[in-house]
Write a protein that holds these residues in place. Sequence first.
Motif, PDB file in Angstrom:
ATOM      1  N   GLN A 231       0.808  -1.219   0.000  1.00 42.16           N
ATOM      2  CA  GLN A 231       0.000   0.000   0.000  1.00 42.16           C
ATOM      3  C   GLN A 231       0.835   1.260   0.000  1.00 42.16           C
ATOM      4  O   GLN A 231       0.394   2.298  -0.408  1.00 42.16           O
ATOM      5  CB  GLN A 231      -0.898   0.047   1.237  1.00 42.16           C
ATOM      6  N   GLU A 232       2.025   1.204   0.559  1.00 42.96           N
ATOM      7  CA  GLU A 232       2.690   2.465   0.795  1.00 42.96           C
ATOM      8  C   GLU A 232       3.475   2.961  -0.403  1.00 42.96           C
ATOM      9  O   GLU A 232       3.722   4.144  -0.518  1.00 42.96           O
ATOM     10  CB  GLU A 232       3.676   2.340   1.955  1.00 42.96           C
ATOM     11  N   SER A 233       3.977   2.040  -1.260  1.00 44.89           N
ATOM     12  CA  SER A 233       4.995   2.481  -2.185  1.00 44.89           C
ATOM     13  C   SER A 233       4.488   2.679  -3.583  1.00 44.89           C
ATOM     14  O   SER A 233       3.614   2.009  -4.036  1.00 44.89           O
ATOM     15  CB  SER A 233       6.110   1.455  -2.188  1.00 44.89           C
ATOM     16  N   ARG A 234       5.082   3.595  -4.267  1.00 53.69           N
ATOM     17  CA  ARG A 234       4.559   3.934  -5.573  1.00 53.69           C
ATOM     18  C   ARG A 234       5.643   4.143  -6.610  1.00 53.69           C
ATOM     19  O   ARG A 234       5.456   4.938  -7.484  1.00 53.69           O
ATOM     20  CB  ARG A 234       3.795   5.262  -5.516  1.00 53.69           C
ATOM     21  N   VAL A 235       6.812   3.716  -6.476  1.00 58.46           N
ATOM     22  CA  VAL A 235       7.839   4.224  -7.362  1.00 58.46           C
ATOM     23  C   VAL A 235       8.795   3.212  -8.031  1.00 58.46           C
ATOM     24  O   VAL A 235       9.159   2.309  -7.371  1.00 58.46           O
ATOM     25  CB  VAL A 235       8.617   5.346  -6.673  1.00 58.46           C
ATOM     26  N   MET A 308      -0.788   2.136 -12.802  1.00 55.65           N
ATOM     27  CA  MET A 308       0.318   1.405 -12.178  1.00 55.65           C
ATOM     28  C   MET A 308       0.963   0.442 -13.168  1.00 55.65           C
ATOM     29  O   MET A 308       2.192   0.389 -13.299  1.00 55.65           O
ATOM     30  CB  MET A 308      -0.201   0.627 -10.960  1.00 55.65           C
ATOM     31  N   HIS A 309       0.124  -0.310 -13.864  1.00 54.65           N
ATOM     32  CA  HIS A 309       0.652  -1.279 -14.833  1.00 54.65           C
ATOM     33  C   HIS A 309       1.380  -0.572 -15.975  1.00 54.65           C
ATOM     34  O   HIS A 309       2.472  -0.997 -16.393  1.00 54.65           O
ATOM     35  CB  HIS A 309      -0.493  -2.139 -15.380  1.00 54.65           C
ATOM     36  N   LYS A 325      -7.702  11.110 -17.064  1.00 55.66           N
ATOM     37  CA  LYS A 325      -9.105  10.711 -16.956  1.00 55.66           C
ATOM     38  C   LYS A 325      -9.510  10.551 -15.492  1.00 55.66           C
ATOM     39  O   LYS A 325     -10.580  11.010 -15.065  1.00 55.66           O
ATOM     40  CB  LYS A 325      -9.332   9.383 -17.694  1.00 55.66           C
ATOM     41  N   ALA A 326      -8.654   9.877 -14.730  1.00 55.48           N
ATOM     42  CA  ALA A 326      -8.973   9.616 -13.327  1.00 55.48           C
ATOM     43  C   ALA A 326      -9.036  10.912 -12.519  1.00 55.48           C
ATOM     44  O   ALA A 326      -9.936  11.093 -11.687  1.00 55.48           O
ATOM     45  CB  ALA A 326      -7.928   8.677 -12.722  1.00 55.48           C
ATOM     46  N   LEU A 327      -8.105  11.830 -12.768  1.00 53.66           N
ATOM     47  CA  LEU A 327      -8.098  13.101 -12.019  1.00 53.66           C
ATOM     48  C   LEU A 327      -9.324  13.954 -12.357  1.00 53.66           C
ATOM     49  O   LEU A 327      -9.890  14.615 -11.475  1.00 53.66           O
ATOM     50  CB  LEU A 327      -6.803  13.870 -12.293  1.00 53.66           C
ATOM     51  N   MET A 328      -9.741  13.932 -13.618  1.00 53.13           N
ATOM     52  CA  MET A 328     -10.970  14.649 -13.990  1.00 53.13           C
ATOM     53  C   MET A 328     -12.177  14.058 -13.270  1.00 53.13           C
ATOM     54  O   MET A 328     -13.024  14.789 -12.741  1.00 53.13           O
ATOM     55  CB  MET A 328     -11.175  14.585 -15.506  1.00 53.13           C
ATOM     56  N   GLN A 329     -12.254  12.733 -13.233  1.00 55.94           N
ATOM     57  CA  GLN A 329     -13.345  12.055 -12.534  1.00 55.94           C
ATOM     58  C   GLN A 329     -13.319  12.395 -11.041  1.00 55.94           C
ATOM     59  O   GLN A 329     -14.361  12.636 -10.420  1.00 55.94           O
ATOM     60  CB  GLN A 329     -13.212  10.548 -12.735  1.00 55.94           C
ATOM     61  N   ILE A 348      -2.149   9.183  -4.852  1.00 59.15           N
ATOM     62  CA  ILE A 348      -1.456   8.076  -5.522  1.00 59.15           C
ATOM     63  C   ILE A 348      -1.330   8.345  -7.025  1.00 59.15           C
ATOM     64  O   ILE A 348      -0.279   8.090  -7.631  1.00 59.15           O
ATOM     65  CB  ILE A 348      -2.186   6.743  -5.260  1.00 59.15           C
ATOM     66  N   LEU A 349      -2.386   8.868  -7.616  1.00 58.90           N
ATOM     67  CA  LEU A 349      -2.323   9.214  -9.038  1.00 58.90           C
ATOM     68  C   LEU A 349      -1.278  10.284  -9.297  1.00 58.90           C
ATOM     69  O   LEU A 349      -0.504  10.207 -10.264  1.00 58.90           O
ATOM     70  CB  LEU A 349      -3.698   9.676  -9.525  1.00 58.90           C
TER      71      LEU A 349
END
Length: 622
Positions: A231-235, A308-309, A325-329, A348-349
């Motif tokens: 959950q924590e990492s994104r990079v 992510m993928h 798209k996700a940020l607009m939503q 996260i985005l």
Amino acid sequence: MASNVEAPEPWYLALLGFAEHFRTSSPPKIRLCVHCLQAVFQFKPPQRIEARTHLQLGSVLYNHTKNSELARSHLEKAWYISQQLPQFEDVKFEAASILSELFCQQNLVDSAKPLLRKAIQISQQTPYWHCRLLFQLAQLHTLEKDLVSACDLLGVGAEYARVVGSEYTRALFLLSKGMLLLMERKLGEVHPLLTLCGTIVENWQGNPIQKESLRVFFLVLQVTHYLDAGQESRVDWSMPPVSIGLHNDCVKAAEVKSVKPCLKQLQQCIQTISTLHDDEILPSNPADLFHWLPKEHMCVLVYLVTVMHSMQAGYLEKAQKYTDKALMQLEKLKMLDCSPILSTFQVILLEHIIMCRLVTGHKATALQEISQVCQLCQQSPRLFTNHAAQLHTLLGLYCISVNCMDNAEAQFTTALRLTTHQELWTYIVTNLASVYIREGNRHQELYSLLERINPDHNFPVSSHCLRAAAFYIRGLLSFFQGRYNEAKRFLRETLKMSNAEDLNRLTACSLVLLGHIFYVLGNHRESNNMVVPAMQLASKIPDMSVQLWSSALLKDLNKALGSTMEAHEAAQMHQNFSQQLLQDHIAACSLPEHNLISWTDGPPPVQIQAQNGPTTSLASLL
């Protein structure tokens, strides 16, 4: 005044009607609503009405005011009175649920736990509330990082749901447990649990939206399991010597190729949900009265998983498209919905799109988005606690991209201090090692780090991608030390691993570094065989730094091979990439947000002072 609950007195109905009118006014008139409810007590109502009114007052004060002490007083009275009344479960357990939320908000977790445990104990004959309270206590333990206790409660809930004949809610409990097992890195327990969940989900026949939402939950976990995610990492990934640093979802490690069928099913599933209309018919089993996420939230989540993928695979334009798209939503949803999960999705985005910007040569935009993450974290202490390490890691990567190595070291050191997540820790250490390699005079610290991330022996995590990146870092060090045969061995390991899972950027970085080694060794043909596909892959990603590096090598290679025209074209490309990077470098370092590179302690600074101009050099990049 009659005490018969079935036939309330007109005064009670009138006051209740006025209170609801004021509560639902636009804007809500909460003070008048509270006055109407308080007036009920003037009539000395029977206990059932008294308890319900205390619950209503506590709920209104908790949700619409900052008067938490008065809200707590009313909720405690509702809880106390309702326990003395038979068949008054809704008031009793709703009071316990809201009161425990209030305790948590006041950091009185030790008061919330026994309250929920008692409510769970006496709610076993009320399936909906028993399940809901189990979920709530499990969530409380999760927020405290006590995942073992949370998993135990979810297991209890799954067995209870099975006993009361709710396979739907049993699946929700089991999927929630699977999510926590992923967070705990208990991957050996995840696989059999997901297999069981898959069978339950496919066999369950019920509300189509509920069934599809279960499938989305299941497939999100399956994709996450393939990506070996925490959950924590994104990079992920690595940068070449021109701007050495590892970017994007390396810590999400990388069954990128394997995950494609599941991701496609997930995307089809969310399309199916979007065409379904909400069914107002309530389930016959009260234990089925749950829903995992609103379908609008699920849509954003599927965008996020796709991003992510795409980041891991090196399809940055696709990642950027889905992020937009996700940020607009999200912006539309946040106008009507203040759910904390939306801010989490947004952070996260942004973390992912910041990675995109740094790779594609848009550092100024990345820095402004880092500042945006800071602002979101200022609004939520819990969000900052959960994302502080990632935020400092992003700043460290930005510092590398603008050649501020001392600041990069400080940011990574801060991030290491703030994280307990093993994948993120390994990722940060790998990046810090790249900084020490770049500086060239930190041998003792560098070797100490490399011992802890040795890809050949006791590597600290199971992440495929992080291990591939560790081989790359070893190859990079060997290259700088002139140990070319050793460097080639490490880089071939990286290539083998990155090719196996379509990690395009690691592949491009390894190819161009191998090309550089062959060039230094005088093997120009072999060098060309490496650099040309590296450039093609870098253009596809697109990766500005690898393109810069590849074009410089192609210029020299074509000169050595006597290909004058190709050498001129490569020189022109190199000049164009250099100019773009230089302009972006100056723009980024001129922003007031550039001063964030000096922030290493406490919450994000509220205001960022402007500075006179860029203080770093692009010489090493050009």
